[in-house]
Design an enzyme around this catalytic site. Structure first.
Site, PDB file in Angstrom:
ATOM      1  N   TYR A   5      31.348 105.252  43.039  1.00 17.58           N
ATOM      2  CA  TYR A   5      31.561 105.418  43.367  1.00 17.58           C
ATOM      3  C   TYR A   5      33.133 105.312  43.301  1.00 17.58           C
ATOM      4  O   TYR A   5      33.653 104.945  44.659  1.00 17.58           O
ATOM      5  CB  TYR A   5      31.168 104.553  44.722  1.00 17.58           C
ATOM      6  CG  TYR A   5      29.346 104.291  44.929  1.00 17.58           C
ATOM      7  CD1 TYR A   5      28.696 105.475  44.919  1.00 17.58           C
ATOM      8  CD2 TYR A   5      28.892 103.375  44.375  1.00 17.58           C
ATOM      9  CE1 TYR A   5      27.011 105.685  45.201  1.00 17.58           C
ATOM     10  CE2 TYR A   5      28.084 102.885  44.336  1.00 17.58           C
ATOM     11  CZ  TYR A   5      26.930 104.178  44.644  1.00 17.58           C
ATOM     12  OH  TYR A   5      25.469 104.300  44.805  1.00 17.58           O
ATOM     13  N   TYR A  21      19.565 104.761  53.906  1.00 16.47           N
ATOM     14  CA  TYR A  21      20.284 105.448  52.216  1.00 16.47           C
ATOM     15  C   TYR A  21      18.763 104.907  51.239  1.00 16.47           C
ATOM     16  O   TYR A  21      18.044 103.600  51.214  1.00 16.47           O
ATOM     17  CB  TYR A  21      21.092 104.319  51.483  1.00 16.47           C
ATOM     18  CG  TYR A  21      21.601 104.188  50.574  1.00 16.47           C
ATOM     19  CD1 TYR A  21      22.522 105.780  49.753  1.00 16.47           C
ATOM     20  CD2 TYR A  21      20.985 103.348  49.390  1.00 16.47           C
ATOM     21  CE1 TYR A  21      22.746 105.788  48.150  1.00 16.47           C
ATOM     22  CE2 TYR A  21      21.855 103.505  48.001  1.00 16.47           C
ATOM     23  CZ  TYR A  21      21.892 104.724  47.577  1.00 16.47           C
ATOM     24  OH  TYR A  21      22.545 104.503  46.700  1.00 16.47           O
ATOM     25  N   ASP A  71      11.092 101.429  51.737  1.00 14.03           N
ATOM     26  CA  ASP A  71      11.215 101.501  50.361  1.00 14.03           C
ATOM     27  C   ASP A  71      11.864  99.555  50.906  1.00 14.03           C
ATOM     28  O   ASP A  71      13.285 100.042  51.513  1.00 14.03           O
ATOM     29  CB  ASP A  71      12.844 102.344  50.522  1.00 14.03           C
ATOM     30  CG  ASP A  71      13.760 101.533  48.895  1.00 14.03           C
ATOM     31  OD1 ASP A  71      13.922 101.242  48.753  1.00 14.03           O
ATOM     32  OD2 ASP A  71      15.161 103.204  49.762  1.00 14.03           O
ATOM     33  N   LYS A  87      15.910  96.384  42.422  1.00 15.72           N
ATOM     34  CA  LYS A  87      16.859  95.491  42.329  1.00 15.72           C
ATOM     35  C   LYS A  87      16.721  93.767  42.194  1.00 15.72           C
ATOM     36  O   LYS A  87      16.795  93.367  41.008  1.00 15.72           O
ATOM     37  CB  LYS A  87      17.964  95.230  44.165  1.00 15.72           C
ATOM     38  CG  LYS A  87      18.777  96.808  44.368  1.00 15.72           C
ATOM     39  CD  LYS A  87      19.005  96.534  45.632  1.00 15.72           C
ATOM     40  CE  LYS A  87      20.278  97.837  45.434  1.00 15.72           C
ATOM     41  NZ  LYS A  87      20.964  97.675  44.538  1.00 15.72           N
TER      42      LYS A  87
END
Length: 476
Positions: free
Chosen positions: A68, A195, A296, A325
């Site tokens: 990013y 997202y 998710d 994660k």
């Protein structure tokens, strides 16, 4: 190699391997790397420390591309070591980590239990392909995930990142309907402000307008987007809150393979928390229209929201769940997609008879061994009490930000604290200021937020929240 005799079988002993000579610079027109390593990177101080840090950043900006960011990322800070909840920069400064390394290092850094698990597994094998082979770490981790996730999730498909876990979930849903004789069910229904990752399938279900992937919209499958929930986490959920979602699902049920969403917490897309009852009603609508539900859980799974998984707040079970994660405690990249036996049987009933996906590093033994130790450490710890204490500390510490003119909202859920500003923050200004104040917090857009490790003490949390409030006050 030489062999020594021992009892019943020869023991292979590796011969001494000489230290490799430093390779000559293949590009004499470019500067060579400095000779030697940096030793204890935290040792230099004063001008020497600043020189080491500046040199590493300069070298980085010549060849590395960060996420990013443009090719030469700035501002950029060089890390020498990480331990507990602290990052030690090469210039000697220490920062309290408020990000858990993008929400993964829930037990902090260099945890002795996880370090030991890594060393034990390295003694056996670091990797072996998972096609046609299996191993103890993968099987035990899968058994543990099945036991701790909502029933009736029974099958575990490992992958190497959260985005890929979402890709796997989408492919499972599509192949399921092919196996059930309804191959025209190829679209997904989701909510805006979501997202799900940076790969193509995941990008296609991220917010198409306000999300970071709008540049690629012409390349992606066109899915169906409903408005995000407007009932907050602690608010009642009425029929009006689901009216448009329910209407879209009813109108498109014949072509929708699955609903995909982030349970209770919308992460990178918005850092918003919505009512568990809204999620429970979505589950009921999916059942009514015979549509699969994909949860998710990559961002908030393993306790981050105050429940083990976001779905637990609503008391529901999805048909497919993605985790990642925090799965390995921030040590290695590993993710998993779980599904019900019904979904697995449908996938197997398709003409190819197998699920057509297979990452090279799927079920990497080293990652699985660390993940197993990480999950067992979590379950054996007073994680609910720790997350509850973090929630209370975040509410108290971030409350002063509500009075700031540049702040639109302050919200907290579990070990997640968010200051939402009225205008986007200037990263070139606020990031160095946060570092100056002794904390590592990575804002984006209009969100200055924290997801600290669960082991963060009350004193460190107070330092973290004070710095966040001050940084927002000075830059908005």
């Amino acid at each position: 190699m030489t062999a020594q005799m021992s009892g019943s079988a020869p023991e292979v002993v590796p011969e001494a391997v000489p230290e490799p000579a430093r390779a000559a610079n293949p590009h004499p027109d470019r500067p060579a790397r400095p000779d030697g390593d940096l030793g204890d990177l935290g040792a230099p101080d004063g001008a020497g420390a600043r020189e080491v840090a500046g040199d590493l950043v300069a070298r980085d900006q010549r060849v590395v591309w960060h996420p990013y960011a443009p090719p030469a990322a700035a501002p950029l800070f060089a890390v020498a070591q990480a331990s507990g909840v602290r990052l030690r920069l090469t210039d000697g400064r220490e920062l309290i980590d408020g990000m858990s390394s993008w929400w993964a290092a829930i037990h902090g850094y260099r945890h002795p239990v996880l370090d030991a698990a890594a060393h034990r597994q390295l003694a056996d094998m670091s990797h072996v392909m998972f096609g046609g082979l299996t191993h103890e770490p993968a099987v035990r981790l899968a058994e543990t995930l099945v036991e701790m996730t909502p029933r009736p999730l029974r099958r575990v498909f490992f992958s190497d990142s959260g985005s890929v876990a979402v890709e796997v979930a989408i492919k499972m849903a599509l192949q399921y309907w092919t196996g059930r004789g309804r191959p025209r069910r190829t679209r997904l229904l989701t909510i805006r402000r979501g997202y799900h990752g940076d790969t193509s399938g995941a990008m296609a279900v991220c917010d198409p307008d306000a999300g970071m992937h709008h540049l690629f919209s012409h390349l992606l499958p066109q899915h169906i987007f409903a408005p995000p929930p407007t009932c907050g986490f602690d608010e009642a959920c009425e029929d009006v809150h689901l009216a448009e979602f329910a209407a879209l699902l009813a109108a498109h049920a014949h072509e929708v393979a699955a609903v995909i969403l982030e349970p209770v917490v919308q992460g990178t897309g918005a850092m918003r928390f919505y009512a568990p009852e809204w999620l429970a009603r979505v589950r009921a609508l999916c059942d009514e229209h015979e549509v699969l539900l994909i949860a998710d859980e990559i961002a908030v799974g393993f306790g981050r929201s105050g429940a083990l998984f976001g779905c637990d707040h609503a008391g529901i079970s999805p048909d497919i769940m993605c985790v990642g994660k925090a799965l390995t405690g921030g040590y290695l990249s590993l993710a998993a997609t779980l599904c019900t036996d019904e979904v697995a049987d449908g996938v197997a009933a398709s003409p190819v008879g197998a699920f057509m996906h297979g990452p090279t590093f799927m079920a990497n033994p080293l990652a699985c061994a660390i993940a197993l130790a990480n999950v067992e450490l979590l379950l054996a710890s007073p994680w609910r009490e720790r997350v509850g204490a973090l929630e209370r500390g975040l509410r108290t510490g971030l409350a002063p930000a509500r009075a700031l003119p540049g702040v639109a909202d302050v919200r907290v859920l579990g070990a997640i604290g968010v200051i939402e500003t009225r205008e986007p923050v200037d990263m070139a200004v606020i990031q160095p200021l946060l570092v100056e104040l002794g904390v590592w917090v990575r804002p984006f857009g209009r969100l200055v937020y924290t997801m600290p490790p669960y082991i963060t003490t009350s004193d460190d949390l107070a330092t973290l929240t004070t710095a966040m409030v001050e940084a927002v006050a000075r830059t908005t």
